[in-house]
Design a protein around this motif. Structure first.
Motif, PDB file in Angstrom:
ATOM      1  N   THR A 140       0.810  -1.225   0.000  1.00  0.00           N
ATOM      2  CA  THR A 140       0.000   0.000   0.000  1.00  0.00           C
ATOM      3  C   THR A 140       0.839   1.270   0.000  1.00  0.00           C
ATOM      4  O   THR A 140       0.299   2.337  -0.276  1.00  0.00           O
ATOM      5  CB  THR A 140      -0.934  -0.002   1.215  1.00  0.00           C
ATOM      6  N   HIS A 141       2.127   1.182   0.325  1.00  0.00           N
ATOM      7  CA  HIS A 141       2.959   2.386   0.417  1.00  0.00           C
ATOM      8  C   HIS A 141       4.135   2.301  -0.555  1.00  0.00           C
ATOM      9  O   HIS A 141       4.705   1.231  -0.776  1.00  0.00           O
ATOM     10  CB  HIS A 141       3.501   2.568   1.831  1.00  0.00           C
ATOM     11  N   ASP A 142       4.497   3.443  -1.114  1.00  0.00           N
ATOM     12  CA  ASP A 142       5.645   3.497  -2.017  1.00  0.00           C
ATOM     13  C   ASP A 142       6.941   3.151  -1.296  1.00  0.00           C
ATOM     14  O   ASP A 142       7.869   2.614  -1.903  1.00  0.00           O
ATOM     15  CB  ASP A 142       5.761   4.895  -2.647  1.00  0.00           C
ATOM     16  N   ALA A 185      11.659  -0.305  -0.739  1.00  0.00           N
ATOM     17  CA  ALA A 185      12.498  -1.174   0.087  1.00  0.00           C
ATOM     18  C   ALA A 185      12.657  -2.549  -0.561  1.00  0.00           C
ATOM     19  O   ALA A 185      13.768  -3.089  -0.630  1.00  0.00           O
ATOM     20  CB  ALA A 185      11.908  -1.314   1.480  1.00  0.00           C
ATOM     21  N   VAL A 186      11.554  -3.109  -1.059  1.00  0.00           N
ATOM     22  CA  VAL A 186      11.633  -4.429  -1.697  1.00  0.00           C
ATOM     23  C   VAL A 186      12.506  -4.359  -2.951  1.00  0.00           C
ATOM     24  O   VAL A 186      13.342  -5.237  -3.186  1.00  0.00           O
ATOM     25  CB  VAL A 186      10.213  -4.960  -2.020  1.00  0.00           C
TER      26      VAL A 186
END
Length: 141
Positions: free
Chosen positions: A97-99, A104-105
């Protein structure tokens, strides 16, 4: 084959790589205690002395000599690198849901670092200079 991931299901019994790993652990245990003059002095895991001598100072520029497997060792097929299909990547990114999570991924996957190295990453371990971002682990980018 698992239709979702495209991977084969596990077979019954131990995998050849697991058997070889266990043999290595047991052999190392006995070698450790033999070095310290404790316990039995005979290692129950057979090893190929000729292979050990030949590979002890092997030049990485030269081709690796071929040897027969030691007794009890299993033949392990070379496997393709593990990966997930593109449609599962898309599903993973849609679920985030978050940029910040997506960034991070992407940073972790693109760094090529091992999972154990990534668990210890702190903000000061990330090199933000230039146009590419690196995770610095164990002194290497």
């Amino acid at each position: 084959m698992n239709p979702r991931t495209g991977k084969t299901y596990l077979r019954a019994g131990y995998a050849p790589a697991t058997i070889n790993h266990n043999l290595t652990v047991v052999s190392s245990f006995y070698a450790f205690h033999r070095r310290h003059n404790r316990g039995p002095l005979v290692n129950p895991v057979p090893e190929s002395a000729a292979q050990r001598r030949a590979l002890a100072h092997h030049d990485p520029e030269m081709p690796t000599p071929q040897f027969r497997r030691a007794r009890l060792r299993q033949r392990v097929r070379s496997a393709d690198p593990r990966a997930i299909p593109d449609n599962l990547w898309d599903e993973l990114f849609r679920a985030m849901t978050h940029d910040q999570d997506r960034a991070a991924v992407l940073l972790y996957v693109s760094s090529g670092s091992r999972a154990g190295e990534l668990l210890g990453v702190a903000p000061n371990d990330i090199d933000w200079s230039g146009q590419q971002i690196y995770v610095v682990t164990k002194g290497r980018p």
